[in-house]
Motif scaffolding. Structure first.
Motif, PDB file in Angstrom:
ATOM      1  N   ILE A 102       0.846  -1.191   0.000  1.00 23.41           N
ATOM      2  CA  ILE A 102       0.000   0.000   0.000  1.00 23.41           C
ATOM      3  C   ILE A 102       0.884   1.245   0.000  1.00 23.41           C
ATOM      4  CG2 ILE A 102      -1.850   1.242   1.172  1.00 23.41           C
ATOM      5  CD1 ILE A 102      -2.685  -1.572   0.365  1.00 23.41           C
ATOM      6  N   ALA A 103       0.562   2.217  -0.854  1.00 26.13           N
ATOM      7  CA  ALA A 103       1.253   3.509  -0.854  1.00 26.13           C
ATOM      8  C   ALA A 103       0.456   4.487  -1.705  1.00 26.13           C
ATOM      9  CB  ALA A 103       2.675   3.381  -1.396  1.00 26.13           C
ATOM     10  N   ASP A 104       0.707   5.762  -1.514  1.00 25.69           N
ATOM     11  CA  ASP A 104       0.132   6.791  -2.375  1.00 25.69           C
ATOM     12  C   ASP A 104       1.086   6.982  -3.544  1.00 25.69           C
ATOM     13  OD1 ASP A 104      -1.139   8.915  -3.547  1.00 25.69           O
ATOM     14  OD2 ASP A 104      -0.726  10.346  -1.934  1.00 25.69           O
ATOM     15  N   VAL A 105       0.964   6.113  -4.533  1.00 21.78           N
ATOM     16  CA  VAL A 105       1.928   6.045  -5.628  1.00 21.78           C
ATOM     17  C   VAL A 105       1.945   7.337  -6.444  1.00 21.78           C
ATOM     18  CG1 VAL A 105       2.478   4.854  -7.780  1.00 21.78           C
ATOM     19  CG2 VAL A 105       1.814   3.535  -5.774  1.00 21.78           C
ATOM     20  N   ASP A 106       0.770   7.874  -6.772  1.00 22.98           N
ATOM     21  CA  ASP A 106       0.688   9.068  -7.615  1.00 22.98           C
ATOM     22  C   ASP A 106       0.615  10.360  -6.812  1.00 22.98           C
ATOM     23  OD1 ASP A 106      -1.811   8.607  -6.606  1.00 22.98           O
ATOM     24  OD2 ASP A 106      -2.803   8.366  -8.544  1.00 22.98           O
ATOM     25  N   ARG A 107       0.730  10.266  -5.488  1.00 17.35           N
ATOM     26  CA  ARG A 107       0.832  11.417  -4.585  1.00 17.35           C
ATOM     27  C   ARG A 107      -0.356  12.374  -4.722  1.00 17.35           C
ATOM     28  NH1 ARG A 107       6.444  14.161  -5.128  1.00 17.35           N
ATOM     29  NH2 ARG A 107       5.755  15.151  -3.191  1.00 17.35           N
ATOM     30  N   ASP A 108      -1.545  11.790  -4.798  1.00 13.04           N
ATOM     31  CA  ASP A 108      -2.744  12.616  -4.828  1.00 13.04           C
ATOM     32  C   ASP A 108      -3.459  12.617  -3.481  1.00 13.04           C
ATOM     33  OD1 ASP A 108      -3.715  10.049  -4.769  1.00 13.04           O
ATOM     34  OD2 ASP A 108      -5.033  10.265  -6.516  1.00 13.04           O
ATOM     35  N   GLY A 109      -2.851  11.985  -2.471  1.00 14.21           N
ATOM     36  CA  GLY A 109      -3.427  11.980  -1.140  1.00 14.21           C
ATOM     37  C   GLY A 109      -4.236  10.760  -0.793  1.00 14.21           C
TER      38      GLY A 109
END
Length: 598
Positions: A102-109
């Protein structure tokens, strides 16, 4: 003065999971802070978000008694059919299954979900911001044609602020650099080369130089030709009648040592395995996990080993810091820790289950008479790297031949009902081939923590009788209640949405540091509300099995509607306190903005 960087987000109104039937969210509430949100977000490379309150949980009247979850994979767009049975992988390779990262891959929150497959069909699902997902696997190039992926973890190894992806398995391990809207394969230049059948990868700043180092575990390997004069610690002695048969002249099952890699600070790694005794690393390992078990400020390493009775039991390495020669020292403390499982260690959950401020461990194990007769173990941390097996007194072992639960895999702790006590989810699953003496139809188990003892809840909606392996715990729709994603061997993944029935309060924390370790891996947060303190630690990989946790710390608060304080021990050694935090929000706390404490 208390200074707090705030970064709070909720699932957008009008974009709930179809059919959810929840009440509409309240209007957004601006969060006043001493450090402006936009400035703090820009400084740490984060999206600038308006502080808003999460929707109220739906009434318990909507929920059948005891049914905490509903399966929503197709409805939310997370559909992963493990392709392993469509390949020609040998039985001893694909039976270990895959995991969830799990991670915020595209950094959109919003949290995104990766599910691995030994068949090569790894899938990345990108959160649209409303709890539904798009399949971004092709654009982000996460499938693997060269190797069979077992484990995965997200970590920012090049210190640019976004999560890079590490895929390990049978074949070439892969390092995929996050370039904002796609991954770039930088494996060849990374130096992260493990020759064995890798099963997991985990990260920590073991030498406290600011960047993330790695430990890679290996399961056992089957060479294509005999290897003469093997040292004893590299031989895997199969018992007569065991699942692998007896060694023959043309086959030697080889135990590969795990590997420790030091981050050189330039996006590459150097093999530093000599810091750990090879006879202790040589094992059929499923995962290694980093945690500050002795609370001395640096991460220790615990390794979970299959075939513990035949080869090497679980191992605990104490991080002793710099040595007299300018190097680094780890000391094996397995023999005196009380946590050396001599059995078939499969997976691990980390958490403070009794709320005494120490990191406890839950280790899964086969219940496979006559060689394995006891099942799972809960180890309570007594301090000083000494643990006590409290499985019986806490009623935390779901394994039972009568209940058809005999092979447990990747467990996880999570507070399902936000009452302030960590509950426990234990996946079970058949281990092929078909002539092994276990059961194909094994239901996963949910155990509710009732003040330090556990109760199995049947009919909770997450029993999943498929062949489960790794588990991801994440709030898919950011409603404040934790959901589950389960990787199933050769079958569709399970996606379980928490019905959020309790109405209890909660807090989510994203911790950020200014140095190379921006996600503050290794940081410990203690949340105090109504005189009760809970502990959470940011880890990267090495949990459940073949999996990597969401790096957002989640705390159930029960009926508490106010937080007294949050104390954070940062990986840099700095200690700070934060006050004035709102409940029922996801907040970002930035290192250097809290009140210093001794």
């Amino acid at each position: 003065m208390t200074v707090m960087a705030a970064d709070s987000k909720r699932a957008s109104a009008g974009h709930r999971v179809p059919g959810a039937g929840r009440r509409p969210p309240r209007a957004g509430i601006a969060l006043g802070v001493a450090l402006a949100t936009g400035v703090a977000a820009a400084a740490f490379g984060l999206p600038s978000l308006t502080a808003q309150r999460v929707a109220e949980p739906r009434s318990p009247a909507f929920v059948p008694p005891g049914r905490y979850f509903e399966e929503v994979g197709e409805r939310v767009g997370i559909v992963h059919d493990d392709s392993v049975f469509a390949t020609e992988n040998p039985i001893d390779d694909w039976s270990v299954g895959g995991g969830v990262a799990i991670a915020d891959v595209d950094r959109d929150g919003d949290p995104d979900v990766l599910i691995t497959s030994l068949g090569g069909s790894n899938r990345l699902f990108l959160n649209r911001g409303d709890g539904t997902f798009d399949d971004g696997s092709e654009r982000w190039a996460v499938a693997s044609s060269e190797a069979r992926t077992i484990g995965a973890a997200f970590a920012d190894h090049d210190a640019d602020g976004d999560p890079d992806l590490f895929l390990v398995g049978s074949g070439r391990d892969r390092v995929l650099r996050n370039d904002g809207d796609h991954f770039t394969d930088v494996s060849a230049a990374s130096g992260l080369d493990d020759p064995g059948r890798s099963s997991s990868i985990s990260f920590a700043d073991y030498d406290r130089d600011g960047d993330l180092d790695a430990y890679v575990t290996d399961w056992w390997s089957v060479p294509t030709s005999p290897i003469p004069r093997l040292p004893p610690w590299m031989r895997l002695p199969w018992p007569d009648g065991g699942s692998g048969g007896s060694p023959t002249s043309d086959r030697t099952d080889v135990v590969q040592p795990g590997h420790l890699f030091r981050n050189e600070g330039d996006g590459t790694f150097r093999d530093a395995s000599e810091l750990l005794p090879v006879e202790r690393r040589a094992a059929s390992s499923f995962l290694g996990t980093w945690s500050d078990f002795d609370a001395d400020g640096d991460p220790d390493l615990y390794v979970v080993n299959d075939f513990g009775a035949e080869v090497t039991p679980n191992q605990l390495f104490r991080n002793d810091g710099p040595d007299a020669q300018g190097g680094w020292k780890f000391t094996p403390v397995t023999d005196e820790c009380g946590c050396s499982l001599v059995g078939a260690g499969m997976g691990l959950a980390l958490g403070d289950v009794d709320r005494d401020g120490r990191q406890d461990m839950y280790v899964t194990n086969m219940l496979w008479p006559p060689t394995h007769t006891d099942g799972e173990h809960l180890y309570r941390n007594l301090g000083g790297l000494v643990f006590e097996d409290v499985t019986a007194e806490t009623a935390s072992r779901p394994a039972s031949e009568a209940a058809s639960r005999v092979v447990s895999w990747g467990p996880e702790f999570l507070d399902i009902d936000n009452d302030g006590w960590l509950d426990l989810y234990v996946p079970f699953g058949h281990m092929p081939p078909d002539d092994t003496p276990d059961v194909e139809d094994q239901p996963n188990a949910l155990l509710m923590n009732e003040g330090g003892t556990f109760r199995i809840v049947e009919g909770a909606g997450v029993e999943d009788r498929r062949w489960s392996r790794g588990v991801g715990v994440v709030d898919l729709d950011l409603d404040g209640c934790l959901d589950l994603v389960v990787a199933n061997l050769g079958q569709r993944a399970g996606v379980y949405r928490n019905r959020c029935a309790s109405g209890n309060h909660w807090l989510g924390l994203r911790l950020r540091s200014p140095g190379p370790n921006r996600a503050a891996v290794g940081a410990v947060a203690r949340v105090t509300a109504d005189g009760v303190t809970q502990r959470g630690e940011v880890v990267a990989g090495g949990t459940s099995v073949h999996s990597s946790r969401w790096k957002v710390l989640h705390f159930g608060l029960g009926a508490s509607s106010a937080i007294e304080r949050v104390d954070v021990d940062w990986p840099s050694g700095r200690k700070e306190s934060f006050a004035g935090l709102l409940v029922d929000h996801y907040l970002t706390l930035a290192e250097g903005t809290g009140e210093p404490r001794g």
